[in-house]
Enzyme design. Structure first.
Site, PDB file in Angstrom:
ATOM      1  N   GLY A  37       0.845  -1.195   0.000  1.00 56.98           N
ATOM      2  CA  GLY A  37       0.000   0.000   0.000  1.00 56.98           C
ATOM      3  C   GLY A  37       0.875   1.239   0.000  1.00 56.98           C
ATOM      4  O   GLY A  37       1.852   1.306   0.749  1.00 56.98           O
ATOM      5  N   ARG A 109      -9.813  -5.907  -3.713  1.00 60.22           N
ATOM      6  CA  ARG A 109     -10.043  -4.869  -2.694  1.00 60.22           C
ATOM      7  C   ARG A 109     -11.446  -4.272  -2.745  1.00 60.22           C
ATOM      8  O   ARG A 109     -11.765  -3.419  -1.933  1.00 60.22           O
ATOM      9  CB  ARG A 109      -9.002  -3.752  -2.863  1.00 60.22           C
ATOM     10  CG  ARG A 109      -9.202  -2.931  -4.129  1.00 60.22           C
ATOM     11  CD  ARG A 109      -7.983  -2.125  -4.542  1.00 60.22           C
ATOM     12  NE  ARG A 109      -7.492  -1.209  -3.530  1.00 60.22           N
ATOM     13  CZ  ARG A 109      -6.440  -0.406  -3.722  1.00 60.22           C
ATOM     14  NH1 ARG A 109      -5.800  -0.415  -4.881  1.00 60.22           N
ATOM     15  NH2 ARG A 109      -6.034   0.402  -2.770  1.00 60.22           N
ATOM     16  N   GLU A 233      16.624  10.272 -14.373  1.00 58.98           N
ATOM     17  CA  GLU A 233      17.261  11.590 -14.494  1.00 58.98           C
ATOM     18  C   GLU A 233      17.224  12.383 -13.195  1.00 58.98           C
ATOM     19  O   GLU A 233      17.913  13.396 -13.065  1.00 58.98           O
ATOM     20  CB  GLU A 233      16.595  12.415 -15.607  1.00 58.98           C
ATOM     21  CG  GLU A 233      16.985  11.998 -17.008  1.00 58.98           C
ATOM     22  CD  GLU A 233      16.331  10.695 -17.421  1.00 58.98           C
ATOM     23  OE1 GLU A 233      15.099  10.578 -17.264  1.00 58.98           O
ATOM     24  OE2 GLU A 233      17.050   9.785 -17.865  1.00 58.98           O
ATOM     25  N   GLY A 234      16.390  11.963 -12.231  1.00 56.09           N
ATOM     26  CA  GLY A 234      16.312  12.687 -10.965  1.00 56.09           C
ATOM     27  C   GLY A 234      14.974  13.383 -10.771  1.00 56.09           C
ATOM     28  O   GLY A 234      13.927  12.784 -10.961  1.00 56.09           O
ATOM     29  N   GLY A 261       8.207   5.648  -6.100  1.00 60.68           N
ATOM     30  CA  GLY A 261       7.632   6.965  -5.838  1.00 60.68           C
ATOM     31  C   GLY A 261       7.362   7.194  -4.365  1.00 60.68           C
ATOM     32  O   GLY A 261       7.518   8.308  -3.853  1.00 60.68           O
ATOM     33  N   ASP A 262       6.964   6.122  -3.672  1.00 60.05           N
ATOM     34  CA  ASP A 262       6.731   6.235  -2.223  1.00 60.05           C
ATOM     35  C   ASP A 262       8.054   6.481  -1.503  1.00 60.05           C
ATOM     36  O   ASP A 262       8.123   7.265  -0.558  1.00 60.05           O
ATOM     37  CB  ASP A 262       6.067   4.964  -1.690  1.00 60.05           C
ATOM     38  CG  ASP A 262       4.752   4.667  -2.395  1.00 60.05           C
ATOM     39  OD1 ASP A 262       4.028   5.622  -2.727  1.00 60.05           O
ATOM     40  OD2 ASP A 262       4.455   3.476  -2.614  1.00 60.05           O
TER      41      ASP A 262
END
Length: 316
Positions: A37, A109, A233-234, A261-262
């Site tokens: 999650g 879910r 690339e940052g 991303g988390d």
């Protein structure tokens, strides 16, 4: 009264079964179990960096619910505001193992306990005990009551002078259509302080193409800091204090992109809570994002203070 927290988040944690061998999920027989999650990834990452963090959700009175609550306690996440219900079950997912590209994920879910989170579950004292709120748009997509909870939580924290971060975490399959997804997330974005989209997400949400244009779009709507993830690339950041590009970290081998991303959010949020310069916060985000993609599970790569320092030193 709950103890003082650096941060609080809410959403739907799930039991994840990830394949131990590559191949189509229907052909795999061996799986390992873990907590999954987006919000629980962020809570875990902040907790490992010694930022006391709370998680708010509803779980089913079932084995998955018990497993999730215990897994969070094992990560020192505050679970005082997690409630259990007999009426609904806990969500779960299965994830494939891939050699290249993104893994395939299947969710189970629908009508989960977490999707019934509503304003009745909002505990003002608990949220007020935290200095920061982290939100993803996944929660708002789960149900009307979860959307109402998301808006109320952001408005409440804003009224108390707390900081709020929002990671759009686009999940098109959870929304009725793209138009609803875009309008709802952009409404949530106007309520946050730090907005953390990927470049692809920013393009979908604004119809604009460059990081600079996307950042300006949200700064003009009241966001104080926009950080746009650019993959290997940052990242690019912009606020009233300035803007800039921050290089990514070298990744030896991409093992699993889920959770990157988390991890990035963990780096930015933790550094901002520590009052570090924005460029340093983005650099830490890039570092934890890189560690995340080099690890198999969603949160295996989330580092301790010592592991983070060691990794960032190697890159100097």
């Amino acid at each position: 009264m709950s103890k003082q927290l650096d941060a609080v988040t809410f959403g739907e944690p799930m039991a994840m079964f990830y394949a131990n061998e590559a191949g189509p999920l229907h052909e795999v027989f061996s799986f390992s179990k873990a907590l999954a999650g987006a919000e629980s990834n962020v809570a875990t990452g902040l907790s490992r960096l010694n930022h006391p963090t709370g998680y708010v959700t509803k779980l089913g009175e079932d084995n998955f619910g018990t497993f999730i609550a215990q897994a969070m306690k094992n990560e020192n996440i505050n679970t005082d505001n997690i409630t259990f219900t007999k009426e609904y079950s806990t969500g779960m997912l299965i994830k494939s193992k891939v050699v290249t590209g993104d893994p395939k994920v299947e969710y189970f879910r629908k009508n989960s306990a977490a999707s019934t989170l509503s304003l009745e579950d909002f505990d003002e004292a608990y949220f007020n005990s935290a200095g920061h709120l982290h939100v993803t748009s996944i929660s708002a997509a789960l149900s009307k009551s979860c959307h109402e909870f998301s808006v109320h939580a952001m408005e409440f924290m804003k009224s108390k002078g707390k900081t709020i971060s929002l990671d759009p975490n686009l999940r098109p399959s959870l929304w009725p259509d793209t138009e609803t997804m875009v309008s709802t997330i952009n409404d949530l974005a106007t309520r946050c302080d730090w907005f953390l989209p990927g470049l692809g997400e920013g393009k979908i949400l604004t119809g604009l193409s460059t990081p600079e244009e996307i950042a300006d779009y949200y700064l003009e709507r009241g966001v104080s800091l926009v950080v746009i993830k650019l993959g290997p690339e940052g990242a690019y950041y912009k606020s009233s204090a300035g803007e800039g590009y921050v290089d990514g970290f070298k990744v030896e081998q991409v093992v699993d992109t889920v959770g990157a991303g988390d991890g990035f959010a963990v780096g930015v949020i933790s550094a901002m809570l520590e009052k570090l310069p924005i460029a340093e916060a983005v650099k830490r985000g890039n570092a934890i994002g890189a560690l995340a993609v080099m690890s198999p599970g969603d949160m295996d790569g989330l580092p301790t203070r010592e592991e983070l320092a060691k990794f960032m030193q190697q890159e100097v």
